[in-house]
Design a protein around this motif. Structure first.
Motif, PDB file in Angstrom:
ATOM      1  N   GLN A 141     -28.911  13.126   5.270  1.00 58.93           N
ATOM      2  CA  GLN A 141     -29.175  13.998   6.409  1.00 58.93           C
ATOM      3  C   GLN A 141     -29.354  13.217   7.708  1.00 58.93           C
ATOM      4  OE1 GLN A 141     -31.848  17.461   5.568  1.00 58.93           O
ATOM      5  NE2 GLN A 141     -32.070  16.487   3.564  1.00 58.93           N
ATOM      6  N   ARG A 142     -29.332  11.894   7.612  1.00 64.06           N
ATOM      7  CA  ARG A 142     -29.436  11.038   8.801  1.00 64.06           C
ATOM      8  C   ARG A 142     -28.138  10.285   9.063  1.00 64.06           C
ATOM      9  NH1 ARG A 142     -33.980  13.234   6.135  1.00 64.06           N
ATOM     10  NH2 ARG A 142     -35.678  13.296   7.656  1.00 64.06           N
ATOM     11  N   SER A 143     -27.157  10.434   8.233  1.00 63.55           N
ATOM     12  CA  SER A 143     -25.822   9.852   8.393  1.00 63.55           C
ATOM     13  C   SER A 143     -24.973  10.344   7.244  1.00 63.55           C
ATOM     14  CB  SER A 143     -25.885   8.321   8.426  1.00 63.55           C
ATOM     15  OG  SER A 143     -24.586   7.795   8.541  1.00 63.55           O
ATOM     16  N   THR A 144     -24.844   9.554   6.179  1.00 61.52           N
ATOM     17  CA  THR A 144     -24.150   9.989   4.978  1.00 61.52           C
ATOM     18  C   THR A 144     -24.516   9.065   3.828  1.00 61.52           C
ATOM     19  OG1 THR A 144     -22.013  10.414   3.931  1.00 61.52           O
ATOM     20  CG2 THR A 144     -22.094   8.621   5.521  1.00 61.52           C
ATOM     21  N   ALA A 145     -24.572   9.644   2.616  1.00 60.58           N
ATOM     22  CA  ALA A 145     -24.776   8.861   1.393  1.00 60.58           C
ATOM     23  C   ALA A 145     -23.548   8.960   0.502  1.00 60.58           C
ATOM     24  CB  ALA A 145     -26.027   9.343   0.660  1.00 60.58           C
ATOM     25  N   GLU A 146     -22.377   9.223   1.112  1.00 57.73           N
ATOM     26  CA  GLU A 146     -21.157   9.442   0.329  1.00 57.73           C
ATOM     27  C   GLU A 146     -20.732   8.218  -0.473  1.00 57.73           C
ATOM     28  OE1 GLU A 146     -17.618   9.047   3.568  1.00 57.73           O
ATOM     29  OE2 GLU A 146     -19.360  10.260   4.152  1.00 57.73           O
ATOM     30  N   PHE A 147     -21.039   7.014   0.021  1.00 58.64           N
ATOM     31  CA  PHE A 147     -20.686   5.809  -0.725  1.00 58.64           C
ATOM     32  C   PHE A 147     -21.727   5.516  -1.801  1.00 58.64           C
ATOM     33  CE2 PHE A 147     -19.194   5.127   3.717  1.00 58.64           C
ATOM     34  CZ  PHE A 147     -17.844   5.327   3.462  1.00 58.64           C
ATOM     35  N   ALA A 148     -22.987   5.759  -1.488  1.00 58.92           N
ATOM     36  CA  ALA A 148     -24.073   5.401  -2.401  1.00 58.92           C
ATOM     37  C   ALA A 148     -24.100   6.264  -3.648  1.00 58.92           C
ATOM     38  CB  ALA A 148     -25.410   5.501  -1.662  1.00 58.92           C
ATOM     39  N   ILE A 149     -23.665   7.505  -3.566  1.00 62.39           N
ATOM     40  CA  ILE A 149     -23.763   8.394  -4.715  1.00 62.39           C
ATOM     41  C   ILE A 149     -22.671   8.126  -5.748  1.00 62.39           C
ATOM     42  CG2 ILE A 149     -22.319  10.311  -3.891  1.00 62.39           C
ATOM     43  CD1 ILE A 149     -24.568  12.191  -4.932  1.00 62.39           C
ATOM     44  N   ARG A 150     -21.619   7.434  -5.359  1.00 59.35           N
ATOM     45  CA  ARG A 150     -20.465   7.283  -6.242  1.00 59.35           C
ATOM     46  C   ARG A 150     -20.756   6.444  -7.497  1.00 59.35           C
ATOM     47  NH1 ARG A 150     -16.139   9.323  -3.738  1.00 59.35           N
ATOM     48  NH2 ARG A 150     -14.532   8.039  -4.689  1.00 59.35           N
ATOM     49  N   PRO A 151     -21.519   5.359  -7.421  1.00 59.84           N
ATOM     50  CA  PRO A 151     -21.852   4.653  -8.665  1.00 59.84           C
ATOM     51  C   PRO A 151     -22.623   5.514  -9.658  1.00 59.84           C
ATOM     52  CG  PRO A 151     -22.281   3.254  -6.763  1.00 59.84           C
ATOM     53  CD  PRO A 151     -22.004   4.623  -6.229  1.00 59.84           C
ATOM     54  N   PHE A 152     -23.428   6.441  -9.164  1.00 60.77           N
ATOM     55  CA  PHE A 152     -24.154   7.339 -10.059  1.00 60.77           C
ATOM     56  C   PHE A 152     -23.191   8.316 -10.737  1.00 60.77           C
ATOM     57  CE2 PHE A 152     -27.322   5.935  -6.971  1.00 60.77           C
ATOM     58  CZ  PHE A 152     -28.371   5.563  -7.798  1.00 60.77           C
ATOM     59  N   ILE A 153     -22.224   8.834  -9.972  1.00 60.24           N
ATOM     60  CA  ILE A 153     -21.217   9.724 -10.557  1.00 60.24           C
ATOM     61  C   ILE A 153     -20.404   8.980 -11.598  1.00 60.24           C
ATOM     62  CG2 ILE A 153     -19.126  11.045 -10.058  1.00 60.24           C
ATOM     63  CD1 ILE A 153     -20.300  11.681  -7.310  1.00 60.24           C
ATOM     64  N   GLN A 154     -20.076   7.728 -11.311  1.00 55.71           N
ATOM     65  CA  GLN A 154     -19.262   6.940 -12.234  1.00 55.71           C
ATOM     66  C   GLN A 154     -20.018   6.600 -13.512  1.00 55.71           C
ATOM     67  OE1 GLN A 154     -18.595   2.643 -11.604  1.00 55.71           O
ATOM     68  NE2 GLN A 154     -16.419   3.129 -11.482  1.00 55.71           N
ATOM     69  N   GLN A 155     -21.264   6.184 -13.388  1.00 57.71           N
ATOM     70  CA  GLN A 155     -21.994   5.648 -14.525  1.00 57.71           C
ATOM     71  C   GLN A 155     -22.809   6.690 -15.283  1.00 57.71           C
ATOM     72  OE1 GLN A 155     -24.122   1.992 -13.429  1.00 57.71           O
ATOM     73  NE2 GLN A 155     -22.657   1.650 -11.773  1.00 57.71           N
ATOM     74  N   GLN A 156     -23.275   7.737 -14.581  1.00 50.00           N
ATOM     75  CA  GLN A 156     -24.142   8.714 -15.236  1.00 50.00           C
ATOM     76  C   GLN A 156     -23.777  10.137 -14.798  1.00 50.00           C
ATOM     77  OE1 GLN A 156     -28.231   7.419 -15.993  1.00 50.00           O
ATOM     78  NE2 GLN A 156     -27.940   5.795 -14.487  1.00 50.00           N
ATOM     79  N   PRO A 157     -22.539  10.532 -15.034  1.00 51.74           N
ATOM     80  CA  PRO A 157     -22.090  11.842 -14.530  1.00 51.74           C
ATOM     81  C   PRO A 157     -22.876  13.015 -15.105  1.00 51.74           C
ATOM     82  CG  PRO A 157     -20.502  10.915 -16.089  1.00 51.74           C
ATOM     83  CD  PRO A 157     -21.477   9.826 -15.766  1.00 51.74           C
ATOM     84  N   GLU A 158     -23.313  12.909 -16.358  1.00 53.42           N
ATOM     85  CA  GLU A 158     -24.017  14.041 -16.965  1.00 53.42           C
ATOM     86  C   GLU A 158     -25.335  14.332 -16.247  1.00 53.42           C
ATOM     87  OE1 GLU A 158     -25.612  10.348 -18.369  1.00 53.42           O
ATOM     88  OE2 GLU A 158     -23.540  11.077 -18.375  1.00 53.42           O
ATOM     89  N   ALA A 159     -25.908  13.312 -15.601  1.00 54.91           N
ATOM     90  CA  ALA A 159     -27.149  13.521 -14.856  1.00 54.91           C
ATOM     91  C   ALA A 159     -26.886  13.980 -13.425  1.00 54.91           C
ATOM     92  CB  ALA A 159     -27.971  12.231 -14.837  1.00 54.91           C
ATOM     93  N   VAL A 160     -25.699  13.697 -12.903  1.00 48.97           N
ATOM     94  CA  VAL A 160     -25.411  13.973 -11.496  1.00 48.97           C
ATOM     95  C   VAL A 160     -24.808  15.356 -11.276  1.00 48.97           C
ATOM     96  CG1 VAL A 160     -24.116  13.187  -9.461  1.00 48.97           C
ATOM     97  CG2 VAL A 160     -25.127  11.517 -11.018  1.00 48.97           C
ATOM     98  N   TRP A 161     -23.921  15.806 -12.166  1.00 47.80           N
ATOM     99  CA  TRP A 161     -23.219  17.069 -11.922  1.00 47.80           C
ATOM    100  C   TRP A 161     -24.163  18.259 -11.757  1.00 47.80           C
ATOM    101  CZ3 TRP A 161     -19.010  16.193  -9.781  1.00 47.80           C
ATOM    102  CH2 TRP A 161     -18.109  15.231 -10.227  1.00 47.80           C
ATOM    103  N   PRO A 162     -25.212  18.398 -12.574  1.00 44.37           N
ATOM    104  CA  PRO A 162     -26.119  19.533 -12.345  1.00 44.37           C
ATOM    105  C   PRO A 162     -26.792  19.484 -10.973  1.00 44.37           C
ATOM    106  CG  PRO A 162     -26.448  18.618 -14.543  1.00 44.37           C
ATOM    107  CD  PRO A 162     -25.559  17.666 -13.807  1.00 44.37           C
ATOM    108  N   VAL A 163     -27.089  18.278 -10.502  1.00 43.42           N
ATOM    109  CA  VAL A 163     -27.709  18.146  -9.184  1.00 43.42           C
ATOM    110  C   VAL A 163     -26.717  18.538  -8.091  1.00 43.42           C
ATOM    111  CG1 VAL A 163     -28.806  16.543  -7.570  1.00 43.42           C
ATOM    112  CG2 VAL A 163     -29.269  16.364 -10.030  1.00 43.42           C
ATOM    113  N   LEU A 164     -25.480  18.101  -8.209  1.00 43.34           N
ATOM    114  CA  LEU A 164     -24.478  18.460  -7.208  1.00 43.34           C
ATOM    115  C   LEU A 164     -24.241  19.969  -7.200  1.00 43.34           C
ATOM    116  CD1 LEU A 164     -21.807  15.610  -7.517  1.00 43.34           C
ATOM    117  CD2 LEU A 164     -23.735  15.800  -5.941  1.00 43.34           C
ATOM    118  N   THR A 165     -24.270  20.579  -8.364  1.00 45.08           N
ATOM    119  CA  THR A 165     -24.108  22.030  -8.434  1.00 45.08           C
ATOM    120  C   THR A 165     -25.229  22.733  -7.671  1.00 45.08           C
ATOM    121  OG1 THR A 165     -23.005  21.865 -10.587  1.00 45.08           O
ATOM    122  CG2 THR A 165     -23.962  23.997 -10.001  1.00 45.08           C
TER     123      THR A 165
END
Length: 380
Positions: free
Chosen positions: A131-155
Motif C-alpha cells: 500500500q506504500r508502493s508494491t510488493a509484487e516482486f516479494a510475494i512471488r517466492p511465496f507463490i512459488q514455494q508455498q502456493p497452498e498457503a498463498v492462494w486462499p489469502v489472494l482469494t
C-alpha cells in the motif's frame, strides 16, 4: 531521463535509517547506513535494492515477527488514489511521515528472503508494504514455494478495500512479470489465477484492471487459445471498461494475427478491397524517422472493422532479420470508401533494440493478414 537506479541513493538510505530508528529505538542506524551506502553509486537498480535488504537483515531484530513490526511501524500512510483509482506519487517517498516508494522494494525483499518459515506473518507485512508502493516482486517466492498457503489469502485479498492490495493479487501472480521471478508452474498452467482475474476484471480501479489486462497478456504468450476464449466469453460491449481491458489483454495476439482472437473481436474477415503501402523516402539514417502512407479502398457493400498494424523486419547483427509489430490504426472503413492514413515511424535507438544498417522491409497487416510491403535502406 534520469536512470531509475539514481532514485535509490544516499538520501533514500538516510530516510530509511531515520524511520527505522523511529520505529525501534534499538536500531543501529549508523551501521545500517554504512552497509547500505557501501559502493552504492556503482550498483545497478536491483543490486542497490538487494544491498539495502542486506543492511536491514544485519540491523533489524533477529526475531522475524519483531522485524516485521519495525518495518510496519516505519511506514508512511497508504498512498492515496485519484478519482480513477490510480495511485498518487507511486515512485516518491514520504520523508516526513514515514517510508514509501522505492525503499519498499528492499523491505519486501527482506520479507521474501527471511519469512518463508512464517507465511502468514510475511503476507501480513506484504499487505502493508504494497500500500506504500508494491510488493509484487516479494510475494512471488511465496507463490512459488508455498502456493497452498498463498492462494486462499489472494482469494480473500481480491475483495480487499485497498486497490493496492487488489492489484497485488493480479500483478504478484503474473506468470511472466517483468523484473520478477518467473512462476514456471503458472507459465505451464495458469488455471489457479483465473478465478482471481475473473473477480478483478470489473474492479472500480483502473490500476487494478490494467494489471488484469497485463496478466492475461502474459498468459497469451503460452496459452493464446485460452485468452481468445476468455475474450469471447467475457466481452460485453456495453461495459466500456471491460471492453478496454480485454482489448489491452488481446494486444499481442491481435498483432500476431491470432485467428481465434481476431474472430472474438469481429476481425476474422480479411479486407474486401485493396491496400497499399508507400514510404516517404528510399532511405533514412538511425536517429531519424520515416513516413508511412497507407491507402485503403473498399469494394464491400457494408462497413468493415479493421485493425491495421505494420511489421518492421529489423536487420540483426548477423545480417538476418526479425519482425517487430507496431500498432497502426483501428478504424471502420465504410462501404466503397477510400482512405489514406499517414504515420511517422521513429528510427531512434531504444534500450530494448539495437538498430543495424541495411535493407529493412515493412509489412502492412490488416486484420492479421499481410497485404502490402515496402522497403527502405537504413544508414548508420
Amino acid at each position: 531521463m534520469e536512470p531509475f537506479k539514481n532514485l535509490v541513493n544516499a538520501t533514500t538510505v538516510a530516510n530509511a535509517g531515520l524511520h527505522l530508528q523511529r520505529a525501534w529505538s534499538g536500531f543501529d542506524r549508523p551501521r545500517f547506513e554504512a552497509l547500505a551506502n557501501h559502493g552504492l553509486d556503482a550498483l545497478e537498480l536491483k543490486a542497490r535494492m538487494l544491498q539495502l535488504a542486506d543492511a536491514m537483515r544485519a540491523t533489524l531484530p533477529d526475531d522475524f515477527n519483531n522485524a516485521c513490526n519495525v518495518l510496519e511501524t516505519s511506514l508512511a500512510p497508504p498512498l492515496p488514489m485519484d478519482a480513477k483509482g490510480e495511485p498518487e506519487g507511486l515512485s516518491g517517498s514520504a520523508a516526513e511521515s514515514g517510508l514509501a516508494g522505492w525503499v519498499i522494494w528492499s523491505m519486501g525483499e527482506f520479507v521474501a528472503r527471511h519469512g518463508q518459515h512464517d507465511v502468514a506473518r510475511s503476507l501480513t507485512c506484504l499487505h502493508a508494504l504494497t500500500q506504500r508502493s508494491t510488493a509484487e516482486f516479494a510475494i512471488r517466492p511465496f507463490i512459488q514455494q508455498q502456493p497452498e498457503a498463498v492462494w486462499p489469502v489472494l482469494t480473500r485479498w481480491a475483495n480487499d478495500p485497498s486497490a493496492h492490495v487488489r492489484r497485488l493479487v493480479s500483478e504478484g501472480s503474473r506468470p511472466r512479470l517483468p523484473w520478477g521471478l518467473r512462476l514456471q508452474a503458472l507459465v505451464a498452467d495458469p488455471t489457479p489465477t483465473l478465478p482471481l482475474l475473473r473477480a478483478l476484471q470489473d474492479d472500480p480501479s483502473s490500476y487494478v484492471r490494467r494489471s488484469v489486462a497485463n496478466h492475461l497478456n502474459d498468459i497469451a504468450k503460452d496459452h493464446p487459445d485460452l485468452v481468445a476464449r476468455w475474450v469471447k466469453d467475457h466481452l460485453i460491449e456495453t461495459i466500456p471498461e471491460r471492453n478496454a481491458l480485454l482489448r489491452h489483454a488481446s494486444r499481442s495476439l491481435i498483432k500476431q494475427g491470432h485467428a481465434p482472437t481476431l474472430a472474438a473481436w469481429g476481425l476474422a474477415s480479411g479486407l474486401k478491397g485493396h491496400a497499399g503501402l508507400s514510404l516517404s523516402a528510399p532511405s533514412a539514417s538511425v536517429g531519424e524517422s520515416i513516413g508511412l502512407r497507407v491507402t485503403l479502398r473498399s469494394t464491400a457493400r457494408q462497413a468493415q472493422p479493421l485493425e491495421i498494424d505494420y511489421a518492421v523486419h529489423h536487420v540483426r547483427a548477423n545480417g538476418s532479420s526479425s519482425p517487430k509489430v507496431f500498432k497502426g490504426w483501428k478504424l471502420t472503413l465504410a462501404a466503397g470508401e477510400q482512405r489514406t492514413l499517414d504515420k511517422r515511424h521513429s528510427l531512434k535507438p531504444v534500450t530494448t533494440r539495437t538498430l543495424y544498417p541495411g535493407l529493412h522491409r515493412i509489412e502492412l497487416r490488416v486484420n492479421g493478414a499481410a497485404l502490402a510491403e515496402a522497403s527502405f535502406d537504413l544508414k548508420p
